[in-house]
Scaffold this active site. Structure first.
Site, PDB file in Angstrom:
ATOM      1  N   CYS A 113      16.846  24.721  75.440  1.00 13.91           N
ATOM      2  CA  CYS A 113      18.212  24.431  75.007  1.00 13.91           C
ATOM      3  C   CYS A 113      18.604  25.152  73.719  1.00 13.91           C
ATOM      4  O   CYS A 113      19.766  25.120  73.321  1.00 13.91           O
ATOM      5  CB  CYS A 113      18.402  22.925  74.831  1.00 13.91           C
ATOM      6  SG  CYS A 113      18.203  21.997  76.367  1.00 13.91           S
ATOM      7  N   HIS A 251      24.237  21.083  70.086  1.00 13.49           N
ATOM      8  CA  HIS A 251      23.822  21.105  71.485  1.00 13.49           C
ATOM      9  C   HIS A 251      24.257  19.799  72.148  1.00 13.49           C
ATOM     10  O   HIS A 251      24.080  18.715  71.589  1.00 13.49           O
ATOM     11  CB  HIS A 251      22.313  21.287  71.572  1.00 13.49           C
ATOM     12  CG  HIS A 251      21.761  21.054  72.939  1.00 13.49           C
ATOM     13  ND1 HIS A 251      22.252  21.686  74.057  1.00 13.49           N
ATOM     14  CD2 HIS A 251      20.749  20.243  73.367  1.00 13.49           C
ATOM     15  CE1 HIS A 251      21.575  21.289  75.114  1.00 13.49           C
ATOM     16  NE2 HIS A 251      20.653  20.413  74.726  1.00 13.49           N
ATOM     17  N   ASN A 281      24.620  18.022  80.112  1.00 14.20           N
ATOM     18  CA  ASN A 281      23.749  18.928  79.362  1.00 14.20           C
ATOM     19  C   ASN A 281      23.445  20.151  80.223  1.00 14.20           C
ATOM     20  O   ASN A 281      22.698  20.063  81.191  1.00 14.20           O
ATOM     21  CB  ASN A 281      22.454  18.198  78.984  1.00 14.20           C
ATOM     22  CG  ASN A 281      21.461  19.089  78.255  1.00 14.20           C
ATOM     23  OD1 ASN A 281      21.688  20.270  78.054  1.00 14.20           O
ATOM     24  ND2 ASN A 281      20.333  18.511  77.867  1.00 14.20           N
TER      25      ASN A 281
END
Length: 324
Positions: A113, A251, A281
């Site tokens: 990520c 994020h 996500n």
């Protein structure tokens, strides 16, 4: 030495939307429970015929067009992804061919990520050194293809998408551009979030699925701590105060994580860019997609200072401070 400036941006999302109601019979978790624990109401999901390169290509097309250049002017392509179309070759090579670029360097960045921030840091070095004028940086993932839908606690989190920027050469005196980046890793807890099967160690062992396994409690605590420390570090080395930051783009893993980091950093809600509620996500794509949306809707303006921070499996974390 030159400055690395964002000259163009793009994003692409699959058409198919999966709501909490769509998942309820599968995961046996009600909408209000999912929203209270994650902040997510829906996510975008690819169909069987869509792969990461398809999303990355569309995002790249928009970014190149917005930058006012042609694909032939691109000097390098970096694609941050955990879900390449194939084990090999990398997605970046597919993008180079589909865009019709020169035979430039093209590589994937395998940094979970934090991949987009990792690619951003790599691209900046080539721009600053003067060897490259335009670098295409893409964050693209189709994490739903690695999602175990028999696990209710991971299957509610992930979505698919792609975001891209063109990083271009600017003059050192230019106030716009990347100010600082930081990246860190600690592999001690790599099993807190990983895919057990499908790699070189266990390529095809029965019972080891090529699906994500996560220790949610450990990841939550590590994400809040590391995203906070990464943001504080990049501000410190840049000599910036939090009050000088116009926008905070974390994020988009989980809204509770975002809110906890924002509280630690004392960032007001009106300065935070959130896309997790309707996109979930999407791993390396969350930050460039969020940047794209906030610029397109007019929140982020040229000259604004933006703080980005991310955390991912590895464990990896990092942050970037830029002036758009």
């Amino acid at each position: 030495m030159y400055k690395a400036v964002i000259s163009g941006f793009g994003a692409f999302l699959p058409d198919h939307q999966v709501t909490n109601a769509d998942l309820e019979n599968l995961v046996l978790l009600p909408d209000d429970w999912i929203v209270s624990r994650t902040g997510i109401k829906e996510r975008r999901v690819t169909n069987d015929s869509e792969a990461t390169s398809d999303l990355a290509y569309q995002a790249a097309l928009e970014a190149v067009h917005h930058a006012g250049i042609t694909p032939f002017e691109i000097d390098m392509i970096l694609v941050a992804t955990e879900t390449p179309d194939h084990i090999l070759p990398g997605v970046a090579c597919l993008i180079q061919h589909r865009l019709g670029c020169r035979k430039v360097s093209a590589m994937d960045i395998h940094s979970t990520c934090v991949g987009f921030l990792s690619a951003l840091q790599v691209a900046e070095q080539y721009i600053k050194s003067g060897t490259h004028k335009h670098v295409l940086v893409i964050g693209a993932d189709t994490l739903t293809k690695l999602t175990d839908y028999t696990d209710p606690y991971t299957s509610i989190l992930f979505g698919d998408g792609a975001g891209a920027i063109v990083l271009s050469r600017g003059e050192e005196a230019d106030s716009k551009g990347i100010i600082s980046t930081v990246l860190h890793s600690d592999g001690e807890d790599f099993e807190a979030l990983f895919v057990p099967g499908g790699g070189g160690r266990y390529p095809a062992i029965e019972g080891l699925k090529a699906k994500m396994v996560m220790d949610g409690s450990k990841i939550f605590k590590a994400a809040v701590k590391s995203m906070t420390s990464g943001a504080e570090e990049v501000l410190f080395i840049s000599g910036y105060r939090k009050e000088e930051v116009d926008w905070f783009i974390p994020h988009q893993a989980n809204e509770r994580i975002i809110d906890a980091v924002a509280r630690n950093l004392s960032f007001p809600e009106e300065k935070i860019v959130k896309t997790v509620r309707y996109l979930g996500n999407s791993c390396s794509a969350t930050i460039p997609i969020s940047l794209h949306q906030a610029v397109k809707d007019g929140r982020i303006q040229r000259g604004d200072t933006i703080l980005m921070t991310a955390f991912g499996a590895g464990l990896i974390w990092g942050a970037a401070l830029i002036q758009y």
